[in-house]
Design a protein around this motif. Structure first.
Motif, PDB file in Angstrom:
ATOM      1  N   GLN A 124       0.840  -1.192   0.000  1.00 48.49           N
ATOM      2  CA  GLN A 124       0.000   0.000   0.000  1.00 48.49           C
ATOM      3  C   GLN A 124       0.875   1.241   0.000  1.00 48.49           C
ATOM      4  N   THR A 125       0.414   2.266  -0.695  1.00 46.96           N
ATOM      5  CA  THR A 125       1.104   3.553  -0.686  1.00 46.96           C
ATOM      6  C   THR A 125       0.156   4.574  -0.090  1.00 46.96           C
ATOM      7  N   ALA A 126       0.598   5.798  -0.022  1.00 49.48           N
ATOM      8  CA  ALA A 126      -0.219   6.850   0.570  1.00 49.48           C
ATOM      9  C   ALA A 126      -1.468   7.125  -0.265  1.00 49.48           C
ATOM     10  N   HIS A 127      -1.446   6.752  -1.535  1.00 49.18           N
ATOM     11  CA  HIS A 127      -2.580   7.053  -2.415  1.00 49.18           C
ATOM     12  C   HIS A 127      -3.651   5.968  -2.388  1.00 49.18           C
ATOM     13  N   GLN A 128      -3.311   4.786  -1.900  1.00 47.32           N
ATOM     14  CA  GLN A 128      -4.297   3.708  -1.872  1.00 47.32           C
ATOM     15  C   GLN A 128      -5.108   3.791  -0.591  1.00 47.32           C
ATOM     16  N   ASP A 129      -6.281   3.224  -0.635  1.00 49.16           N
ATOM     17  CA  ASP A 129      -7.145   3.204   0.544  1.00 49.16           C
ATOM     18  C   ASP A 129      -6.589   2.229   1.562  1.00 49.16           C
ATOM     19  N   ASP A 130      -6.687   2.585   2.835  1.00 47.97           N
ATOM     20  CA  ASP A 130      -6.252   1.731   3.939  1.00 47.97           C
ATOM     21  C   ASP A 130      -7.506   1.400   4.739  1.00 47.97           C
ATOM     22  N   ASP A 131      -7.784   0.123   4.900  1.00 48.29           N
ATOM     23  CA  ASP A 131      -9.001  -0.299   5.586  1.00 48.29           C
ATOM     24  C   ASP A 131      -8.899  -0.152   7.098  1.00 48.29           C
ATOM     25  N   ARG A 132      -7.710   0.167   7.601  1.00 50.88           N
ATOM     26  CA  ARG A 132      -7.538   0.289   9.053  1.00 50.88           C
ATOM     27  C   ARG A 132      -8.099   1.623   9.534  1.00 50.88           C
ATOM     28  N   SER A 133      -8.561   1.609  10.787  1.00 50.72           N
ATOM     29  CA  SER A 133      -9.038   2.853  11.389  1.00 50.72           C
ATOM     30  C   SER A 133      -7.831   3.654  11.876  1.00 50.72           C
ATOM     31  N   ILE A 134      -8.075   4.913  12.190  1.00 50.98           N
ATOM     32  CA  ILE A 134      -7.008   5.766  12.717  1.00 50.98           C
ATOM     33  C   ILE A 134      -6.438   5.144  13.993  1.00 50.98           C
ATOM     34  N   GLY A 135      -7.278   4.605  14.825  1.00 48.59           N
ATOM     35  CA  GLY A 135      -6.836   3.965  16.063  1.00 48.59           C
ATOM     36  C   GLY A 135      -5.925   2.779  15.788  1.00 48.59           C
ATOM     37  N   GLN A 136      -6.275   1.974  14.774  1.00 53.49           N
ATOM     38  CA  GLN A 136      -5.438   0.816  14.432  1.00 53.49           C
ATOM     39  C   GLN A 136      -4.085   1.276  13.865  1.00 53.49           C
ATOM     40  N   ILE A 137      -4.118   2.317  13.060  1.00 48.30           N
ATOM     41  CA  ILE A 137      -2.871   2.843  12.494  1.00 48.30           C
ATOM     42  C   ILE A 137      -1.971   3.364  13.607  1.00 48.30           C
ATOM     43  N   VAL A 138      -2.549   4.122  14.533  1.00 41.33           N
ATOM     44  CA  VAL A 138      -1.768   4.642  15.668  1.00 41.33           C
ATOM     45  C   VAL A 138      -1.239   3.485  16.512  1.00 41.33           C
ATOM     46  N   ALA A 139      -2.062   2.471  16.739  1.00 37.63           N
ATOM     47  CA  ALA A 139      -1.618   1.308  17.514  1.00 37.63           C
ATOM     48  C   ALA A 139      -0.473   0.586  16.800  1.00 37.63           C
ATOM     49  N   ASP A 140      -0.595   0.428  15.470  1.00 39.25           N
ATOM     50  CA  ASP A 140       0.477  -0.214  14.701  1.00 39.25           C
ATOM     51  C   ASP A 140       1.769   0.603  14.761  1.00 39.25           C
ATOM     52  N   LEU A 141       1.635   1.923  14.598  1.00 40.51           N
ATOM     53  CA  LEU A 141       2.809   2.789  14.685  1.00 40.51           C
ATOM     54  C   LEU A 141       3.459   2.700  16.058  1.00 40.51           C
ATOM     55  N   SER A 142       2.644   2.714  17.083  1.00 45.20           N
ATOM     56  CA  SER A 142       3.152   2.617  18.449  1.00 45.20           C
ATOM     57  C   SER A 142       3.880   1.299  18.677  1.00 45.20           C
ATOM     58  N   GLN A 143       3.282   0.221  18.188  1.00 44.51           N
ATOM     59  CA  GLN A 143       3.904  -1.101  18.346  1.00 44.51           C
ATOM     60  C   GLN A 143       5.218  -1.174  17.565  1.00 44.51           C
ATOM     61  N   ASN A 144       5.220  -0.659  16.334  1.00 43.17           N
ATOM     62  CA  ASN A 144       6.439  -0.671  15.522  1.00 43.17           C
ATOM     63  C   ASN A 144       7.544   0.185  16.153  1.00 43.17           C
ATOM     64  N   PHE A 145       7.143   1.331  16.693  1.00 49.40           N
ATOM     65  CA  PHE A 145       8.120   2.200  17.342  1.00 49.40           C
ATOM     66  C   PHE A 145       8.680   1.528  18.597  1.00 49.40           C
ATOM     67  N   SER A 146       7.817   0.886  19.372  1.00 50.12           N
ATOM     68  CA  SER A 146       8.273   0.164  20.563  1.00 50.12           C
ATOM     69  C   SER A 146       9.243  -0.946  20.189  1.00 50.12           C
ATOM     70  N   THR A 147       8.940  -1.673  19.128  1.00 49.87           N
ATOM     71  CA  THR A 147       9.833  -2.736  18.662  1.00 49.87           C
ATOM     72  C   THR A 147      11.176  -2.150  18.238  1.00 49.87           C
ATOM     73  N   LEU A 148      11.139  -1.047  17.503  1.00 49.48           N
ATOM     74  CA  LEU A 148      12.364  -0.390  17.052  1.00 49.48           C
ATOM     75  C   LEU A 148      13.212   0.055  18.239  1.00 49.48           C
ATOM     76  N   VAL A 149      12.599   0.685  19.214  1.00 49.32           N
ATOM     77  CA  VAL A 149      13.334   1.150  20.393  1.00 49.32           C
ATOM     78  C   VAL A 149      13.919  -0.043  21.149  1.00 49.32           C
ATOM     79  N   ARG A 150      13.154  -1.097  21.311  1.00 47.75           N
ATOM     80  CA  ARG A 150      13.619  -2.303  22.003  1.00 47.75           C
ATOM     81  C   ARG A 150      14.818  -2.915  21.273  1.00 47.75           C
TER      82      ARG A 150
END
Length: 146
Positions: free
Chosen positions: A8-34
């Motif tokens: 997916q790119t920025a131009h395609q539709d994302d079926d995730r909600s804003i909350g799911q996107i924020v949760a995914d970003l948070s999880q990915n950032f936590s993994t990166l920091v760890r």
């Protein structure tokens, strides 16, 4: 290409909600920091082992050399004193000064070698390199720093 997965790119539709996107970003950032913390710990442990080993060797060598040099110095001091003076009037002052200068030269050489060994400690080169990539990775541009 019917079976290929298209990212997916920025131009395609994302079926995730804003909350799911924020949760995914948070999880990915936590993994990166760890992962960065784990890398830093591994590098620090490796350098600490090297530093501890080097410092232990220098300390052991210093103690052993001190004992050996004490007795060798006493013998050499008296020998020089008799050579410079004579058996009846040994030149203890001059022979002591000569030995002090010689041991000062040896101490300077040992200190320079020990300092050189301590400067060989790498620090955190891989952690520093990968940490610099975090801002671009957060922006979605991680490929730019590879």
């Amino acid at each position: 290409m019917s079976g290929a997965h298209i990212p997916q790119t920025a131009h395609q539709d994302d079926d995730r909600s804003i909350g799911q996107i924020v949760a995914d970003l948070s999880q990915n950032f936590s993994t990166l920091v760890r992962q960065e913390l784990d890398l830093a710990k591994a590098e620090l442990k490796q350098d600490a082992t090297r530093a501890g080993s080097g410092a232990g060797m220098l300390a052991g060598a210093g103690i052993t050399a001190h004992l050996a040099l004490t007795f060798a110095s006493l013998a050499l001091w008296w020998t020089l004193a008799i050579w410079i003076g004579n058996h009846d009037h040994p030149a203890l002052g001059w022979s002591g000064l000569i030995l002090a200068v010689l041991w000062g030269i040896v101490a300077a050489a040992l200190a320079a070698t020990g300092r050189k060994k301590m400067q060989q400690i790498d620090g955190l080169p891989r952690t520093t390199e990968t940490t610099k990539k975090i801002p671009d990775a957060l922006k979605g541009n991680e490929e730019r720093n590879r």
